[in-house]
Design an enzyme around this catalytic site. Structure first.
Site, short mmCIF file in Angstrom:
data_model
loop_
_atom_site.label_atom_id
_atom_site.label_comp_id
_atom_site.label_asym_id
_atom_site.label_seq_id
_atom_site.Cartn_x
_atom_site.Cartn_y
_atom_site.Cartn_z
N SER A 49 0.82 -1.21 0.00
CA SER A 49 0.00 0.00 0.00
C SER A 49 0.86 1.26 0.00
CB SER A 49 -0.92 0.01 1.23
OG SER A 49 -1.82 -1.05 1.19
N HIS B 110 -3.43 0.62 -4.49
CA HIS B 110 -2.84 -0.46 -5.30
C HIS B 110 -3.25 -0.23 -6.75
CE1 HIS B 110 -1.60 -3.37 -2.02
NE2 HIS B 110 -2.30 -2.47 -1.36
N HIS C 17 -5.39 -9.77 -1.48
CA HIS C 17 -5.50 -10.09 -0.06
C HIS C 17 -6.68 -11.02 0.20
CE1 HIS C 17 -3.89 -5.99 -0.62
NE2 HIS C 17 -3.15 -6.21 0.45
N TYR D 51 -8.88 -10.60 2.41
CA TYR D 51 -10.10 -9.85 2.71
C TYR D 51 -10.83 -9.36 1.46
CZ TYR D 51 -7.11 -5.67 2.21
OH TYR D 51 -6.24 -4.72 1.75
N GLU D 52 -10.18 -9.45 0.29
CA GLU D 52 -10.87 -9.09 -0.95
C GLU D 52 -11.80 -10.20 -1.42
OE1 GLU D 52 -8.29 -6.71 -3.85
OE2 GLU D 52 -6.79 -7.58 -2.51
N ALA E 8 2.83 -2.33 4.00
CA ALA E 8 2.59 -1.37 5.06
C ALA E 8 2.09 -2.15 6.27
CB ALA E 8 1.54 -0.35 4.61
N MET F 76 -1.75 -7.50 6.73
CA MET F 76 -2.75 -8.36 6.10
C MET F 76 -2.26 -8.97 4.79
SD MET F 76 -5.98 -5.78 6.73
CE MET F 76 -6.15 -4.91 8.31
N SER F 77 -0.95 -9.11 4.63
CA SER F 77 -0.43 -9.60 3.35
C SER F 77 0.91 -10.31 3.54
CB SER F 77 -0.25 -8.41 2.38
OG SER F 77 0.82 -7.58 2.82
N ASN G 154 1.78 2.99 10.97
CA ASN G 154 1.01 3.44 12.14
C ASN G 154 1.45 2.63 13.35
OD1 ASN G 154 -0.65 1.26 10.59
ND2 ASN G 154 -1.47 1.17 12.67
N HIS H 47 -6.69 3.68 7.02
CA HIS H 47 -5.96 3.42 5.79
C HIS H 47 -5.32 4.68 5.21
CE1 HIS H 47 -4.84 0.88 2.46
NE2 HIS H 47 -5.44 1.65 1.58
#
Length: 314
Positions: free
Chosen positions: A58, A89, A111, A113-114, A141, A244-245, A268, A282
């Site tokens: 990201s 992306h 990902h 979550y997609e 990220a 998440m990746s 973060n 995000h």
């Protein structure tokens, strides 16, 4: 096709046989067939024969812009390729040279979550392998769990925690295709130690030691950010950063025998205190990516020029 692809092809197969494998529902070699067909299609569209595959996380897609003599494809135009749905992306596969080294770069990844099956989000790694890629460099990220980390730090990933894998969600689940790798691949050496040391050396030369870290990355399914209790638990388990990746791609890349190096940009600080007013979002991730992107790009591009190729890594 390049020689790197041909070594995987069954002998004396006709085009009709390949088409059957690629398109037959439930064919046991379906993943291999789709990967082979896509690699073949891409290699007919460009003269670049990449030795390095780079995956941009990201806000970090600028790495692809460093490539010279670019040939770029939108994911939607590539046969069998998933589509990136996440803001930040770009959804492009870019071929070119980075300081003379042939590379392919994913501007955007996929990902869990997609909504994609885990085998589909890792398909590009197998396509990389069949195109001749020897070394994969992944960026992401991530939220910082280690309290010594600051927003903007770059973490060299030395190991990972695969939380979805604890529940059986592993990209290698199901029938194993020996043309890619063994049934039970080792993961204690998932992240190449020589490349980690190279990153430290290059980072020191570039004056990055103040914000260059080494740590353990933990993957979760997402898309919701972590609760305070989850962050505390993951930190106690030994994770320095959470995202998440990346981990699923690493597993498949190693299964295929490619070398792996990965970086997290700490975008973060994970919320660990119930009295905190901070909230992960995000937009903060993308903004931090912009601020540190140029230095991360310089680190990766310098590393690429110093990686030795044409060795038999397994």
């Amino acid at each position: 096709m390049s020689h790197s692809v041909e070594v995987y092809a069954p002998q004396n197969w006709t085009v009709e046989q390949w088409n059957f494998v690629v398109w037959s529902e439930g064919a046991p070699s379906n993943t291999f067939g789709r990967s082979y067909a896509t690699a073949d299609w891409l290699l007919t569209q460009t003269a670049v024969r990449p030795l390095v595959g780079i995956v941009c996380g990201s806000g970090l897609g600028g790495l692809a812009d460093l490539l010279k003599d670019q040939v770029a494809f939108n994911y939607r135009d590539i046969p069998n390729f998933p589509q990136s749905t996440v803001h930040g992306h770009a959804g492009r596969l870019v071929f070119g040279t980075l300081k003379g080294r042939p590379c392919v770069c994913m501007q955007g990844r996929f990902h869990l979550y997609e909504g994609y099956p885990i085998q589909k989000i890792t398909l590009p790694m197998r396509i990389f392998k069949l195109m001749g890629v020897e070394t994969v460099i992944l960026t992401n990220a991530a939220g910082g769990l280690n309290q010594d980390y600051k927003v903007g730090d770059i973490m060299i990933i030395k190991d990972h925690l695969n939380m979805p894998g604890f529940a059986g969600n592993n990209p290698l689940a199901g029938p194993n295709d020996e043309r890619f790798g063994v049934r039970f691949p080792c993961m204690s050496d998932a992240y190449d130690r020589e490349l980690q040391q190279l990153a430290v050396d290059v980072g020191t030369e570039l004056g990055y030691r103040d914000f260059l870290r080494e740590g353990v990355y933990c993957v979760l399914g997402g898309p919701s950010f972590e609760t305070i209790a989850e962050c505390r638990m993951l930190h106690k388990l030994g994770a320095d950063a959470v995202g998440m990746s990346t981990v699923h791609e690493v597993i498949v890349a190693r299964h295929c025998g490619m070398r792996v190096f990965a970086l997290s940009l700490i975008t973060n600080q994970a919320v660990m205190d119930y009295d905190s007013e901070e909230k992960a979002n995000h937009e903060e991730v993308l903004q931090t990516g912009k601020q540190r992107a140029e230095q991360l790009e310089r680190l990766v591009s310098t590393m690429v020029t110093r990686i030795e190729y044409n060795n038999n890594y397994s």
